[in-house]
Design an enzyme around this catalytic site. Structure first.
Site, mmCIF file in Angstrom:
data_model
loop_
_atom_site.group_PDB
_atom_site.id
_atom_site.type_symbol
_atom_site.label_atom_id
_atom_site.label_comp_id
_atom_site.label_asym_id
_atom_site.label_seq_id
_atom_site.Cartn_x
_atom_site.Cartn_y
_atom_site.Cartn_z
ATOM 1 N N SER A 46 40.635 34.065 46.163
ATOM 2 C CA SER A 46 39.667 35.050 46.658
ATOM 3 C C SER A 46 38.501 35.280 45.710
ATOM 4 O O SER A 46 37.426 35.685 46.137
ATOM 5 C CB SER A 46 40.372 36.381 46.929
ATOM 6 O OG SER A 46 41.094 36.819 45.797
ATOM 7 N N HIS A 99 38.553 43.175 43.718
ATOM 8 C CA HIS A 99 37.731 41.969 43.609
ATOM 9 C C HIS A 99 36.345 42.356 43.095
ATOM 10 O O HIS A 99 35.930 43.502 43.232
ATOM 11 C CB HIS A 99 37.587 41.290 44.968
ATOM 12 C CG HIS A 99 38.867 40.719 45.492
ATOM 13 N ND1 HIS A 99 39.748 41.454 46.252
ATOM 14 C CD2 HIS A 99 39.424 39.490 45.343
ATOM 15 C CE1 HIS A 99 40.795 40.702 46.558
ATOM 16 N NE2 HIS A 99 40.621 39.501 46.019
#
Length: 282
Positions: free
Chosen positions: A46, A257
């Protein structure tokens, strides 16, 4: 790495359908490009798929998802002469799944001048460890999860090395494997996600994972690109955080993230310092 409590709809493609799905997606081996073109392939989890920037969008195969926003990948692709011939990064990808995608993209890798990727965090179950050490966990759960993480590091390093060696054999291009940032700032004390003490514990595990990934490049032509420096003082709870965290929705897949700023101000400069266009054929 994967976001905390990721919905099942974000499960990755299986090994059995990976190659077939790529064929359906219309990816064929790349033809020999003009000598002045720098062919670029992106792989990984990711952090390479751009989760945290833009919105969730489908990736190149069913069950693979990427972020739609600006990242280090889009910034590299925008460099004069660089062409992104394949973006095979998928949120949640394990090292095995990165290896499967690399095999499916053998044609693009054979003609690649530059390859970037990130991997290893999902094998360590870093997201699960963060959950165990968060305010929703317990001290015992945190201790158990971090101990399991430390114990898993040698095997994770071995898996990363195997994938990097595979990709190294597949491409003549420059390969850059990217490290992970410290997700949690400790300078402002306890934070909404967890105590400062637990944050320091998890940051040490991140540091160890990065050391393992760096060591995994030994015996290959792959270069490790650290990002701890650029992300210093930009973790969750920092005055200027570059890590996405939606406190109102702990199941948000973008949680933990980099934000768009994290990708462009953290990852991109670190990677760009290792890209020498004049040596890649431009």
């Amino acid at each position: 790495m994967a976001g905390r409590n990721k919905p099942r709809t974000f499960a990755l493609f299986t090994a059995a359908c990976a190659a077939a799905a790529l064929a359906v997606a219309g990816w064929a081996p790349a033809a020999q490009a003009d000598a002045s073109t720098i062919n670029y392939v992106n792989l990984g989890d990711s952090y390479s798929a751009g989760f945290g920037s833009g919105s969730v969008m489908p990736g190149p195969v069913p069950g693979c998802f990427q972020g739609s926003g600006a990242t280090h990948v889009t910034a590299i692709d925008a460099l004069d002469g660089v062409v992104l011939t394949a973006n095979g990064a998928c949120a949640g990808a394990s090292t095995q799944q990165v290896a499967l995608m690399a095999s499916a993209l053998s044609g693009q890798l054979a003609h690649a001048d530059l390859v970037t990727l990130s991997l290893g965090g999902n094998d360590l179950d870093f997201a699960g460890t963060i959950a165990a050490c968060s305010t929703l966990g317990t001290a015992a759960a945190c201790d158990h999860a971090t101990a399991a993480g430390w114990a898993a590091l040698p095997e994770v390093q071995a898996r990363v090395h195997a994938v990097l060696a595979q990709i190294d054999a597949q491409t003549p291009g420059t390969i850059l494997v990217l490290g992970y940032p410290r997700l949690l700032a400790t300078s402002n004390g306890d934070q909404p996600l967890m105590t400062a003490a637990n944050a320091r514990t998890l940051n040490k595990l991140t540091d160890a994972l990065n050391r393992g990934i760096s060591k995994a490049t030994h015996g290959t032509s792959v270069t490790f690109v650290p990002v701890l420096g650029p992300f210093n003082n930009h973790g969750i709870n920092a005055d200027n955080s570059w890590i996405y965290f939606n406190q109102a929705n702990l199941a948000d897949p973008f949680n933990l993230h980099p934000t768009t700023a994290g990708y462009l101000n953290g990852y991109y400069p670190a990677v760009r310092n290792h890209i020498h266009l004049n040596q890649l054929g431009w």
